[in-house]
Design a protein around this motif. Structure first.
Motif, PDB file in Angstrom:
ATOM      1  N   ARG A  46     -41.723   3.476  -6.891  1.00  0.00           N
ATOM      2  CA  ARG A  46     -41.304   3.299  -8.280  1.00  0.00           C
ATOM      3  C   ARG A  46     -42.421   2.628  -9.074  1.00  0.00           C
ATOM      4  O   ARG A  46     -43.070   1.702  -8.588  1.00  0.00           O
ATOM      5  CB  ARG A  46     -40.043   2.453  -8.363  1.00  0.00           C
ATOM      6  CG  ARG A  46     -38.820   3.169  -7.837  1.00  0.00           C
ATOM      7  CD  ARG A  46     -37.644   2.262  -7.873  1.00  0.00           C
ATOM      8  NE  ARG A  46     -37.816   1.264  -6.818  1.00  0.00           N
ATOM      9  CZ  ARG A  46     -36.858   0.467  -6.394  1.00  0.00           C
ATOM     10  NH1 ARG A  46     -35.676   0.515  -6.944  1.00  0.00           N
ATOM     11  NH2 ARG A  46     -37.081  -0.395  -5.436  1.00  0.00           N
ATOM     12  N   GLY A  93     -39.977   7.051  -8.091  1.00  0.00           N
ATOM     13  CA  GLY A  93     -39.899   6.815  -6.656  1.00  0.00           C
ATOM     14  C   GLY A  93     -39.533   8.096  -5.944  1.00  0.00           C
ATOM     15  O   GLY A  93     -39.623   9.189  -6.498  1.00  0.00           O
ATOM     16  N   THR A 102     -34.339   7.159  -4.696  1.00  0.00           N
ATOM     17  CA  THR A 102     -34.293   6.608  -6.040  1.00  0.00           C
ATOM     18  C   THR A 102     -34.510   7.662  -7.119  1.00  0.00           C
ATOM     19  O   THR A 102     -35.085   8.722  -6.882  1.00  0.00           O
ATOM     20  CB  THR A 102     -35.347   5.492  -6.224  1.00  0.00           C
ATOM     21  OG1 THR A 102     -36.643   6.028  -6.001  1.00  0.00           O
ATOM     22  CG2 THR A 102     -35.089   4.332  -5.284  1.00  0.00           C
ATOM     23  N   ALA A 126     -34.583   7.549 -11.841  1.00  0.00           N
ATOM     24  CA  ALA A 126     -34.672   6.639 -12.983  1.00  0.00           C
ATOM     25  C   ALA A 126     -33.963   7.257 -14.178  1.00  0.00           C
ATOM     26  O   ALA A 126     -33.886   8.480 -14.309  1.00  0.00           O
ATOM     27  CB  ALA A 126     -36.133   6.343 -13.323  1.00  0.00           C
ATOM     28  N   PHE A 167     -34.029   1.949 -12.832  1.00  0.00           N
ATOM     29  CA  PHE A 167     -34.155   2.617 -11.549  1.00  0.00           C
ATOM     30  C   PHE A 167     -32.822   2.526 -10.823  1.00  0.00           C
ATOM     31  O   PHE A 167     -32.177   1.476 -10.837  1.00  0.00           O
ATOM     32  CB  PHE A 167     -35.265   1.973 -10.714  1.00  0.00           C
ATOM     33  CG  PHE A 167     -36.633   2.198 -11.275  1.00  0.00           C
ATOM     34  CD1 PHE A 167     -37.293   3.395 -11.068  1.00  0.00           C
ATOM     35  CD2 PHE A 167     -37.263   1.217 -12.015  1.00  0.00           C
ATOM     36  CE1 PHE A 167     -38.560   3.611 -11.598  1.00  0.00           C
ATOM     37  CE2 PHE A 167     -38.524   1.417 -12.542  1.00  0.00           C
ATOM     38  CZ  PHE A 167     -39.179   2.626 -12.339  1.00  0.00           C
TER      39      PHE A 167
END
Length: 163
Positions: free
Chosen positions: A123, A136, A147, A149, A160
């Motif tokens: 990230r 990420g 992950t 965002a 995130f």
């Protein structure tokens, strides 16, 4: 009006992770989803086709089956190595980022409000004149964490999320 952009990268054909991301992004009613590369396999396209909003994506360095990916994703997006998008008054560059000098040139050019990148599986949020976001890794293969965002285009705040 407030718009949300969903940002993902490095899904590496992990269908379970892609499915979770698609479900999450649909629940959050984001307005646009941007994938910053490493889709890997054409068989991932039907999962991304479940998105209820516009989908944009670029190739990553591990996307070797480019003809197959172009064909599989033809109904969703036109795949290329680099994209410039206009959304909610923003000029957005999308690039995987494996060519570091090229990525730095894009960021430092000052031509974009936002640069969306991937590749490192880490990230990143940087605002040194040009907002740069790496969401990420969606696949979770390196970090063990899947992950994505969310970017609010009004406040330009980024959240995130772990999937």
């Amino acid at each position: 009006m407030v718009y949300l952009i969903g940002l993902i990268a490095d899904s590496h054909d992990n269908l379970e992770a892609i499915g979770r991301a698609v479900d999450y992004l649909n629940r959050e009613s984001v307005d646009l989803v941007i994938h910053a590369g490493d889709l890997i396999s054409p068989f991932t396209a039907p999962e991304f086709a479940r998105l209820e909003m516009k989908f944009e994506a670029v190739f990553g360095n591990n996307d070797g089956e480019r003809d197959g990916l172009r064909k599989a994703y033809s109904g969703l997006t036109e795949l290329s190595d680099f994209k410039v998008l206009r959304f909610d008054g923003l000029r957005i560059a999308v690039i995987h980022g494996h060519e570091v000098e090229l990525l730095e040139c894009v960021i430092e050019s000052g031509r974009y409000d936002l640069v969306v990148t991937g590749h490192t599986h880490e990230r990143r949020f940087s605002d040194s004149g040009t907002l740069t976001i790496n969401p990420g890794e969606l696949c979770g293969y390196l970090s063990g964490e899947r992950t994505a965002a969310l970017l609010d285009t009004d406040s330009m705040e980024c959240e995130f999320v772990s999937l």
